[in-house]
Structures are given as structure tokens and as C-alpha cells.
Motif scaffolding. Sequence first.
Motif, mmCIF file in Angstrom:
data_model
loop_
_atom_site.group_PDB
_atom_site.id
_atom_site.type_symbol
_atom_site.label_atom_id
_atom_site.label_comp_id
_atom_site.label_asym_id
_atom_site.label_seq_id
_atom_site.Cartn_x
_atom_site.Cartn_y
_atom_site.Cartn_z
ATOM 1 N N PRO A 78 0.795 -1.239 0.000
ATOM 2 C CA PRO A 78 0.000 0.000 0.000
ATOM 3 C C PRO A 78 0.821 1.280 0.000
ATOM 4 O O PRO A 78 0.550 2.202 -0.775
ATOM 5 C CB PRO A 78 -0.842 -0.127 1.279
ATOM 6 N N LEU A 129 -5.562 2.528 4.933
ATOM 7 C CA LEU A 129 -5.170 1.222 5.453
ATOM 8 C C LEU A 129 -3.973 1.383 6.377
ATOM 9 O O LEU A 129 -3.024 2.102 6.066
ATOM 10 C CB LEU A 129 -4.799 0.275 4.306
ATOM 11 N N THR A 183 -0.612 0.056 8.179
ATOM 12 C CA THR A 183 0.466 -0.913 7.994
ATOM 13 C C THR A 183 1.443 -0.801 9.162
ATOM 14 O O THR A 183 1.458 0.199 9.879
ATOM 15 C CB THR A 183 1.218 -0.688 6.670
ATOM 16 N N PHE A 233 0.074 -5.184 6.114
ATOM 17 C CA PHE A 233 -1.245 -4.589 6.272
ATOM 18 C C PHE A 233 -1.864 -5.106 7.571
ATOM 19 O O PHE A 233 -1.782 -6.294 7.880
ATOM 20 C CB PHE A 233 -2.126 -4.952 5.073
ATOM 21 N N SER A 255 -5.097 -5.878 9.869
ATOM 22 C CA SER A 255 -6.543 -6.154 9.783
ATOM 23 C C SER A 255 -7.228 -5.630 11.037
ATOM 24 O O SER A 255 -7.803 -6.383 11.831
ATOM 25 C CB SER A 255 -6.773 -7.657 9.630
ATOM 26 N N SER A 294 -11.276 -2.284 8.781
ATOM 27 C CA SER A 294 -10.336 -2.259 7.650
ATOM 28 C C SER A 294 -10.831 -3.002 6.425
ATOM 29 O O SER A 294 -10.391 -2.726 5.311
ATOM 30 C CB SER A 294 -8.985 -2.846 8.088
ATOM 31 N N ARG A 325 -10.259 -2.348 1.957
ATOM 32 C CA ARG A 325 -9.441 -3.184 1.084
ATOM 33 C C ARG A 325 -9.997 -3.137 -0.339
ATOM 34 O O ARG A 325 -11.193 -3.363 -0.561
ATOM 35 C CB ARG A 325 -9.401 -4.624 1.604
ATOM 36 N N ASP A 346 -1.647 -9.001 -0.682
ATOM 37 C CA ASP A 346 -2.503 -9.643 0.315
ATOM 38 C C ASP A 346 -3.439 -8.664 1.013
ATOM 39 O O ASP A 346 -4.346 -9.085 1.734
ATOM 40 C CB ASP A 346 -1.673 -10.416 1.338
ATOM 41 N N TYR A 347 -3.243 -7.369 0.802
ATOM 42 C CA TYR A 347 -4.133 -6.369 1.396
ATOM 43 C C TYR A 347 -5.405 -6.162 0.573
ATOM 44 O O TYR A 347 -6.339 -5.490 1.022
ATOM 45 C CB TYR A 347 -3.405 -5.028 1.554
ATOM 46 N N ILE A 382 -3.867 -12.408 6.093
ATOM 47 C CA ILE A 382 -2.632 -11.837 5.573
ATOM 48 C C ILE A 382 -1.541 -12.901 5.671
ATOM 49 O O ILE A 382 -1.016 -13.187 6.742
ATOM 50 C CB ILE A 382 -2.234 -10.576 6.376
#
Length: 524
Positions: A311, A334, A336, A437, A439, A443, A447, A462-463, A471
Motif C-alpha cells: 500500500p 489502510l 500498515t 497490512f 486487519s 479495515s 481493502r 494480500d491487502y 494476511i
Amino acid sequence: MAQTEVLVAGAGLAGLSAGIHLLEQGAGRLRVRVLERGHVIGGKASSMPHRDKATQRTFTVDHGFHVFFDYPNLGPRLQALGADGGLARAKHEVLIWSEGAVRRFQAWDVPSPFHLFPGGLLSGLYGPVDGVKIFRFMFDIFVTEIDRLSAAERRALDAISFDDYARQHGLSDDVINSSFFRFVTQSAFIFPKSMSALAAVAAMQLVAQNYDAVACRYLNRGCSDVVIEPLRQHFLRLGGILEKFKAVEHVNVTGDRVSSFTVENNKHYIHATEATTNWYSNYHSTETHAAGPPPVTTDVTAAYYVAALPPRDLEEVLSPASLALPYFEKITRLETQRTIAFTLWYDRVVSPPDADGAIIGLPGPFSTVADLHWLQRDPEGRGSVVQFVGEDGAYASRPDADIVADAMDVLHRVWPAARTATIEKKLFHRGNHDAFFLSTPGSDELRPDAASPYPNLFLAGDYTQTGFRVICMEGAYISGMQAANEILAREGLPRARVLPMKEPGGVISLARLAKRALGGATGP
């Protein structure tokens, strides 16, 4: 017949997966180029050799400690490539640090959900009364069919934390704060933040919904050797083009479409560069590279583009106008968090023979520790190879030396023999290129889907919204499949089939069928 060009930015699991599935399903009509900004492919699933000039020894450096679960898509792929020999035998157990000791939680080979109940009691992680409550809670989690929930039900489940979700099911704070529950969030690299109940339900189903799900498989070698290299070779055999030191600097848009990627051809790009007047050094190795001439920048065009970037990296290459679009603006929200990793090579074995798995739930910045001496068939070095992995969140302001000191204190409590052993080599790193990322509650609605507002730009990582929601390596691999499927559909080509998480079987599957037959909700 001219081939349709596809340009993929990022040679991690998501980018390689996108390239492979485009070529496999493309019937020779697609030409796929994957660009990697540096010299190491694989992203967070990468490893590479570190050559110590002083000792002339080569050490394998992983970006983190990896565990392989019952992945429905990546697992069969590695097996088909003959690469699953790099995975150690399955262990149907978890080692958890609790009250100053290692507890061995072992699943029983009985129908779900009864496979979990005896192991918790025998390990001493909880007593009979709490065990019954946990059993009922896990039953509700396993019966939940996320894909059958309404959008409103999914939002409600995502809006609350896993802790609050557990409280709603009658679990006390003592149980919620116990080692048994702490390992769930810490193994997701989300500590000290709270995990979304939706993400936690998906994660618990992946790693615990039946006896097979509890099976942990460890890597016999570095992750690049076991996972990434077989995929890279397969991609090249299919006719794919992989180019290193090609950093995508900007996504150019003309009208409503992406017109090109601005690519910097910089052979001196190094992860986590440290620049002096004339030299660049790489934390992975002691090698240095002359600065050389300025990099060459070109605009590269294609019919379709896949951004398989994390991201924060994606934000850097998008224009302010793109980031203002609701689809991309959500990505900026998002959360991270950087992971941190610390590996030590000892001159002797410092752990006991029963240290045959990763120990989860440690106090401090590192949530997990493992001794590869007992996990790998042919361990590297003369003694223990100790790997720590954790999250930077609560320790971002602390210097590296303090974090390493904390890790050593924990290690000496877990394996006291390490106090008197000699450390032959130690490597520590944390960097933004390792960010995960998170969760956190709320969230899931942030995504993005694979298809962006630009009809020829697709995202993988994977995000993104994979439907898998966990993830992990499988989530990244599926995201590449989904980005490829969007392009294949637009070209009138058959899509790759994305396999769902396996049914749990036992009483859980019967309970799901009964709820469907009665027309009841399949949610929590």
C-alpha cells in the motif's frame, strides 16, 4: 498474431502469481513482463545469502520466519512443481509461551471441533470451565461461513475487535488476555493494535478449524529457495520476462486509462539504501557498489498494468489526482506496520530437542522465536540458528540496540544455555519494505478489489479483497490470481480457478448444512 502486453510492477508472491496465471490461461496471446525494483525477488517471502567477508561463511537471511499452513492454492502449486520437498513434515501442534514456560498445544485426530478440546486441557493453557467456554466459542467461529454472510453482517463483524467479539460470547478478560488468545493477534503481526473479528474468524478457520488445519509445516531452507525460486523458474519456462533493478516511479494516466509506467532502470538500487558520497551499501551483505552514472528513466507502455506493490509503495507512485479517487483514497487509510527480524547463529545447540516448533506468544517486541536446528533437515551452521520475528508497532521509537537487548533477555529465559554459547553471527533488520497490512476493526471495507477505476490497471497484494481475508502467503498468491482473472476476462480467455478454504468436516460441516437447510443464518 501480435501478443497483448501486460506489465506487472513487483516480483513478490502476488506479482509472480499474476504473471504465471496470465501465461497459463493466456493461450499464447499475452506477453507478460514483471519488473522488480531491486536485486531480490519475493518481497516479504524472500531470502538471500549473506557473505561474511571476515569468515568467508555464507548465511541465509530471511525477511522473517515463515510457517506453511493448509493453503488450498499455493500448496498444490508447489506440489505440482515438485517443490513441496522443501517443507518439513506437518506438526499438528503449537508451542505457546505461557507463565514462564513453553506449553505444547497438540490437536487430536478426531472430528472437528473436538480436535482442540483435549489439547488445551492437557497443555495447562486453560482449565475445564474455561475450556468449555472456549470450545463453544471456537464452535461458533468454525460454523461461521463468511462468504454466506450479508454485506451488513460482514461489516458488523469487521467493525468490532476480536476481544470484544470474544466478550460477546461470554469469555472473561482473564481468558482473553491469556497466552492462548494472545498468540492469535501476535501471529498476525498486529500487536499492540486490535484485530478485526472478521479477520480473526478467517485466521482461526485457516489454522485451527480441523486436525489438518493445525498442521504447521516449516521451511527446510530459505523462503526464496523453497517458495519463490520454483515459481520464478515456472514463470520463465512459460515465456515470462523478469527484469530486476526496474523501479516503477510513477503511474501515468491519460484520460480514464493508464498510459504508461515511468520506470527507473537503476542497477545500483538496494533495499534500505545507505548512501554516502560515492557508495551504496546493502544491509543484506557487506558488498558495496560504485555509484555509477545517473539512472535511466523511461515510460513503458502496455495494454494492461498490474501494480503488485504494498500500500505505501503504491501511494508513492500514484498522482494526487488518482489518490483523490475514492477507490485509492481508501488505500491511504489502510494501516500498515513494519515487521522486525533478528537471527543469531551459535557455535553450539542452545535449545532442547523438544524445541521442534516455533514458540508463539513471547513478551516484548518479538512475538515468535524458533531454532532452525530442529526444524530443518539440513540446518545451516554448527549450532542453533535462532530466528526472532515480531512487529515494530509498540517499539517504533526505540533504537535497534534496545530491541536486540530485549530479545536476548527473552531468549535467555526461554533457552538458558544461550547465555554461555558463542554467537558467531547476528543480523537484525526492520524496514518499511517489510510492512504488513493490519486487519484492524473497520479495515475490510477499505481493502480494494483487484479492478481499479482505470479499466486497464489492476492491483495485487494480500491487502486486497481476496475473499481469503488472511494476511499470509496464500492471500498474496490468490490476489495475483484475481488480478490475472480480471485481465483474462477482458480478453475473453478462461479464468484460473481460485479454490476456497477447505471444509472443516466433522460436526462443523454438519452444523453448517443444518443451518442452511433450516434457512438460518450461517454467521456468528
